[in-house]
Scaffold this motif. Sequence first.
Motif: not given
Length: 327
Positions: A52-60, A212-217, A276-279
Amino acid sequence: MELLKKLSEKFGPSGHEKPVADFIIEQVKPHCDDVFTDKLGNVIAYKKGKSDKKIMYAGHMDEIGLLITYIEKEGFLRFTNIGGVSPYVLLGQRVQLDCGAIGVVSSEKLDDISKLKLEKMYIDIGVNTKEEAEEKISIGEVAVIKRDFFLNGDKAVGKALDDRAGCWVLIEALKEIENPEHNLYFVFTVQEEVGLRGAKTAAYRIDPDLAIAVDVTAVGDTPNSHRMAVELGKGPAIKVKDLSIMVHPVVKNMLVQKAKSLRIPYQLEVLEFGGTDSGAIHVSREGVWAGVVSIPCRYIHTPSEMVSKSDLENAVKLIVASTEFEF
């Protein structure tokens, strides 16, 4: 890399991401249980898990751009920025407007180039009068720099790799995941470049247990660059801190352990600027465990952002492994 090329060359400044969204939906639909777009424009691809756990991934999906504010009597277009646009990067660039018109960015005569500012610049779309310009565009029209994607050995170069590179990682990871332990939400967000807006609303809706966001750095491996312990081609970076988040040790340590178990190179990232989106996600509702897998990138917010194919491929492996997080 054909997928990354298509993502890079799509038109999608903040608030106008639909061409990118439509393309991403086509790519992810065969690999998820449901995919939909929310009211703000985020694309949310859902893959059902056993727990029942939820993991969110984000990339803009959005990229920096320009917005037309005024038309001169000679037909030149004045504009403002959408996101972090440098006037020095813009000078002499070709831009594509939403209507399809192509223009050239130039500036008024300046005796001192250090005084170059956006308000001194204009777009020339090749017309001679305001009336001619108004037949093609209107106030509020948006534009992005027009630049083709190309490969140079291990390096991929193109516009909008911030953050179409992150979108690529999420799409490729989604293709590889079968029978996940937890419910997975792959979110391709809107309006990150103007304030992490899509991530904020999507996180509120999903209410994830982990994100977890995935973004450039940025990197510190170019001549006389800002001192930073991230280099191109040395593996995806696991964020420790930026201006928008202090990454929770639970998330950072999990990603480090996953990278070690996979025997893939990784770097630890302390970014002294930006976010990033994680903020936005980590302060949603009662708070969320959140972190970032970062793609090292040279020349961010220019028409020629550069990433490493090996970093992208290893980021996919790390994202896939993170879906097995033990709550």
